[in-house]
Design a protein around this motif. Structure first.
Motif, PDB file in Angstrom:
ATOM      1  N   ARG A 196       0.851  -1.191   0.000  1.00 27.45           N
ATOM      2  CA  ARG A 196       0.000   0.000   0.000  1.00 27.45           C
ATOM      3  C   ARG A 196       0.883   1.236   0.000  1.00 27.45           C
ATOM      4  NH1 ARG A 196      -4.771  -2.236   0.395  1.00 27.45           N
ATOM      5  NH2 ARG A 196      -4.997  -4.173   1.542  1.00 27.45           N
ATOM      6  N   ILE A 207      -4.096 -14.911   7.818  1.00 29.35           N
ATOM      7  CA  ILE A 207      -4.730 -13.934   8.712  1.00 29.35           C
ATOM      8  C   ILE A 207      -6.245 -14.119   8.687  1.00 29.35           C
ATOM      9  CG2 ILE A 207      -5.255 -11.458   8.929  1.00 29.35           C
ATOM     10  CD1 ILE A 207      -2.469 -11.659   9.710  1.00 29.35           C
ATOM     11  N   GLY A 208      -6.759 -14.456   7.527  1.00 30.42           N
ATOM     12  CA  GLY A 208      -8.193 -14.656   7.380  1.00 30.42           C
ATOM     13  C   GLY A 208      -8.488 -15.118   5.969  1.00 30.42           C
ATOM     14  N   THR A 209      -9.685 -15.623   5.759  1.00 27.93           N
ATOM     15  CA  THR A 209     -10.084 -16.145   4.445  1.00 27.93           C
ATOM     16  C   THR A 209     -11.424 -15.537   4.055  1.00 27.93           C
ATOM     17  OG1 THR A 209      -8.981 -18.221   5.009  1.00 27.93           O
ATOM     18  CG2 THR A 209     -10.515 -18.268   3.135  1.00 27.93           C
ATOM     19  N   LEU A 221      -5.896 -14.224   2.978  1.00 29.26           N
ATOM     20  CA  LEU A 221      -4.942 -13.128   3.194  1.00 29.26           C
ATOM     21  C   LEU A 221      -3.798 -13.757   3.988  1.00 29.26           C
ATOM     22  CD1 LEU A 221      -5.785  -9.624   4.750  1.00 29.26           C
ATOM     23  CD2 LEU A 221      -3.590 -10.741   4.867  1.00 29.26           C
ATOM     24  N   VAL A 224     -17.300  -9.842  -6.199  1.00 30.42           N
ATOM     25  CA  VAL A 224     -17.234  -9.166  -4.897  1.00 30.42           C
ATOM     26  C   VAL A 224     -16.912  -7.696  -5.150  1.00 30.42           C
ATOM     27  CG1 VAL A 224     -16.043  -9.030  -2.672  1.00 30.42           C
ATOM     28  CG2 VAL A 224     -16.502 -11.270  -3.712  1.00 30.42           C
ATOM     29  N   GLN A 272     -16.416  -5.965   0.122  1.00 30.45           N
ATOM     30  CA  GLN A 272     -15.201  -6.179   0.910  1.00 30.45           C
ATOM     31  C   GLN A 272     -14.447  -4.868   1.066  1.00 30.45           C
ATOM     32  OE1 GLN A 272     -12.846  -9.481  -0.476  1.00 30.45           O
ATOM     33  NE2 GLN A 272     -10.936  -8.675   0.350  1.00 30.45           N
ATOM     34  N   ASN A 307     -10.714  -3.708   2.113  1.00 27.31           N
ATOM     35  CA  ASN A 307      -9.425  -4.381   2.218  1.00 27.31           C
ATOM     36  C   ASN A 307      -8.527  -3.855   3.320  1.00 27.31           C
ATOM     37  OD1 ASN A 307      -9.648  -6.115  -0.261  1.00 27.31           O
ATOM     38  ND2 ASN A 307      -9.975  -4.104  -1.182  1.00 27.31           N
ATOM     39  N   ILE A 363     -12.889 -10.131   8.945  1.00 27.94           N
ATOM     40  CA  ILE A 363     -12.378 -11.448   8.536  1.00 27.94           C
ATOM     41  C   ILE A 363     -11.013 -11.701   9.168  1.00 27.94           C
ATOM     42  CG2 ILE A 363     -11.417 -12.687   6.555  1.00 27.94           C
ATOM     43  CD1 ILE A 363     -14.271 -12.704   6.059  1.00 27.94           C
ATOM     44  N   LEU A 413      -9.528  -6.449   7.460  1.00 27.37           N
ATOM     45  CA  LEU A 413     -10.221  -6.846   6.241  1.00 27.37           C
ATOM     46  C   LEU A 413     -11.673  -7.059   6.678  1.00 27.37           C
ATOM     47  CD1 LEU A 413      -9.149  -9.709   3.811  1.00 27.37           C
ATOM     48  CD2 LEU A 413     -11.468  -8.973   4.181  1.00 27.37           C
ATOM     49  N   TYR A 424     -15.916  -7.529   5.631  1.00 28.85           N
ATOM     50  CA  TYR A 424     -16.622  -8.243   4.568  1.00 28.85           C
ATOM     51  C   TYR A 424     -18.097  -8.372   4.931  1.00 28.85           C
ATOM     52  CZ  TYR A 424     -17.510 -12.150   1.339  1.00 28.85           C
ATOM     53  OH  TYR A 424     -17.976 -12.959   0.341  1.00 28.85           O
ATOM     54  N   GLU A 445     -21.465 -10.297   3.135  1.00 26.37           N
ATOM     55  CA  GLU A 445     -22.078 -11.072   2.048  1.00 26.37           C
ATOM     56  C   GLU A 445     -23.555 -10.693   1.998  1.00 26.37           C
ATOM     57  OE1 GLU A 445     -20.795 -15.101   2.428  1.00 26.37           O
ATOM     58  OE2 GLU A 445     -20.956 -15.435   0.263  1.00 26.37           O
TER      59      GLU A 445
END
Lengths: 182, 182
Positions: free
Chosen positions: A91, A158-160, A177, B98, B135, B137, B158, B177, B179, B181
């Protein structure tokens, strides 16, 4: 110097015979045709990268070829291009101390240590440039060889994000991630 | 039609007196000077976005102004620009179902429902366009008003990348992160 050191280290670990003799070096313009061939194959497969499969040559080049502070490299056996990687800050501004990288290996060259050589090069590069960590933003969870390769090199999940990747065979699978603090 | 509907809904929820009379509409070129002023203020503050604080007007415009399938909007009170948002696919190809979005509100207009109006607009837009989820980020964990706003609208964390954002006062804090849905 850094290129030479990384190459030697990789070569020293290669078992003769079934692993590629991989050298990693900076991308130059004459590498574009084989790099584009690899990208095109990977992106059209739609199994590992959330990239547009109809991506043009021009768009692919804009996306893959980094300028400083980033870097794009190729993995070669003599002059044959086996794979490619790009790396740089994940970033900007307050997030620029974390690096990221992406890797693509030609289908015919997989399982021979090319991805390992590219990953080790990227980790050495990021540490040498003073980054604090490396982050992969979207590792397809069904891409087990990549997930395992990253785990072996210190990355954790870290997460999905569930169902975030539309795999052509498996349907919607998760995107990991993954992160490795140096 | 979608713009008008979203605006009406937001106006209907606003409490009179202390909340802005917010209308959300598509960005047009004449909005750029106030949008850039907001971006410049937000980015130079370095508290909420991992963007280069030295970003130029030209680079900011490239980054913020979306073309289809994405969209950039402004939140206005009559013609005064209070905030801005951009939205679109979070990734390409197999990840394009997404959505993602980003929001910026002028410092003087915070706490008056502008962010809420922009977020609701973006969620309506993404659902209307057929996205499966939204999402975010990189939500700075110390940006509690944003984190809480997103939680109230159905987003969960997440995972959190530790120390990935160099806050000017708090030091290195995490990036969530988030999210949702649909």
């Amino acid at each position: 110097m850094r290129h030479a050191r990384a190459s030697n280290r990789v070569a020293g670990r290669s078992a003769p015979g079934y692993r590629a003799r991989v050298r990693v070096r900076a991308f130059t313009d004459t590498d574009w045709p084989p790099v584009w061939q690899i990208m095109h194959e990977v992106v059209r497969g739609q199994e590992t990268f959330p990239y547009d499969p109809e991506m043009t040559d021009e768009r692919a080049r804009q996306m893959w070829i980094e300028t400083p502070p980033g870097l794009t490299v190729v993995a070669v056996d003599r002059e044959r291009v086996l794979g490619t990687a790009k790396m740089g800050p994940n970033r900007g501004g307050p997030g620029a101390h974390v690096s990221t990288a992406s890797f693509m290996v030609a289908a015919a060259e997989r399982g021979r240590g090319v991805g390992t050589a590219l990953l080790r090069f990227a980790l050495d590069w990021a540490k040498g440039e003073g980054y604090a960590a490396m982050q992969f933003n979207a590792v397809v969870e069904s891409n087990r060889s990549a997930v395992e390769l990253y785990r072996r090199h210190g990355f954790g999940v870290i997460g999905t994000v569930p169902r975030a990747f539309a795999h052509p065979v498996l349907g919607r699978v998760g995107l990991h991630l993954m992160y490795h603090e140096f």
